[in-house]
Design an enzyme around this catalytic site. Structure first.
Site, mmCIF file in Angstrom:
data_model
loop_
_atom_site.group_PDB
_atom_site.id
_atom_site.type_symbol
_atom_site.label_atom_id
_atom_site.label_comp_id
_atom_site.label_asym_id
_atom_site.label_seq_id
_atom_site.Cartn_x
_atom_site.Cartn_y
_atom_site.Cartn_z
ATOM 1 N N LEU A 75 0.798 -1.218 0.000
ATOM 2 C CA LEU A 75 0.000 0.000 0.000
ATOM 3 C C LEU A 75 0.836 1.275 0.000
ATOM 4 C CD1 LEU A 75 -2.828 -1.161 2.416
ATOM 5 C CD2 LEU A 75 -2.752 -1.274 -0.085
ATOM 6 N N CYS A 76 2.139 1.153 -0.196
ATOM 7 C CA CYS A 76 3.010 2.329 -0.305
ATOM 8 C C CYS A 76 2.863 2.962 -1.676
ATOM 9 C CB CYS A 76 4.482 1.937 -0.098
ATOM 10 S SG CYS A 76 4.954 1.753 1.604
ATOM 11 N N HIS A 77 2.935 4.281 -1.694
ATOM 12 C CA HIS A 77 2.893 5.017 -2.960
ATOM 13 C C HIS A 77 4.265 4.982 -3.614
ATOM 14 C CE1 HIS A 77 -0.513 6.717 -0.749
ATOM 15 N NE2 HIS A 77 -1.029 7.003 -1.936
ATOM 16 N N MET A 113 8.633 4.622 5.294
ATOM 17 C CA MET A 113 8.771 3.242 4.828
ATOM 18 C C MET A 113 10.008 3.079 3.952
ATOM 19 S SD MET A 113 6.523 1.771 6.495
ATOM 20 C CE MET A 113 6.981 0.175 5.864
ATOM 21 N N GLU A 114 10.318 4.085 3.169
ATOM 22 C CA GLU A 114 11.511 4.025 2.326
ATOM 23 C C GLU A 114 12.772 4.007 3.179
ATOM 24 O OE1 GLU A 114 8.138 4.970 -0.121
ATOM 25 O OE2 GLU A 114 8.779 5.792 1.806
ATOM 26 N N ASP A 128 23.838 -11.388 4.560
ATOM 27 C CA ASP A 128 24.028 -12.306 3.445
ATOM 28 C C ASP A 128 25.509 -12.440 3.077
ATOM 29 O OD1 ASP A 128 23.198 -13.988 1.214
ATOM 30 O OD2 ASP A 128 23.695 -12.262 -0.051
#
Length: 165
Positions: A75-77, A113-114, A128
């Site tokens: 739901l992120c733009h 969020m970014e 990793d």
């Protein structure tokens, strides 16, 4: 606490309409930590890791993740970021690498969020690249540290919360 904005009146998930919001400069900062054995941290800091410059690869991965956030979080733009920074700082006394990220844009929605995607992906990339020598590494303390812009203004996280030694 206010109503959850990503749910409609029936409880269905939807993407929030931000078209009526003001365009403002928005900035978010996030952090995460990767804790590891002292020998693993020494490999990284002395450039002795056989896979190369671990911190440089993690930095690039974090930047790429910020740019791809809307592909990962449903739901992120999609955003036109104007700046992304990812800093990885070895903290030798704590046997960890601190990851600090910052995302910025002029737009109608925030970039928290970014910034979180950048920090978490940088941490996952570090894991990793080093898992062959240290499977016991842990990723901790992922959180938003600060956000600026928009209607809610400026917010800074409590510095006494876990993650800040």
């Amino acid at each position: 606490m206010s109503q959850l904005t990503h749910l409609d009146s029936q409880g269905h998930a939807h993407m929030v309409d931000v078209s009526e919001k003001d365009i403002t400069t928005r900035v978010a900062r996030a952090e995460a930590f990767v804790e590891m054995l002292p020998t693993t941290l020494a490999l990284i800091t002395h450039g002795k890791h056989k896979k190369g410059d671990v911190l440089a690869v993690a930095r690039i991965a974090g930047i790429q993740a910020a740019k791809k956030c809307s592909d990962l979080i449903p739901l992120c733009h999609p955003l036109m970021l104007s700046k992304v920074s990812v800093e990885l700082t070895p903290e030798l006394e704590l046997n960890r690498v601190r990851i600090d990220t910052m995302c910025k844009l002029n737009g109608r929605t925030g970039v928290e969020m970014e910034a979180l995607c950048a920090a978490s992906t940088a941490a996952l990339t570090l894991y990793d690249m080093c898992k062959a020598v240290d499977r016991g590494m842990t990723i901790t303390g992922l959180r938003v540290m600060e956000k600026q812009g928009g209607k809610s203004g400026h917010w800074v996280a409590d510095a006494s919360v876990v993650g800040n030694a």
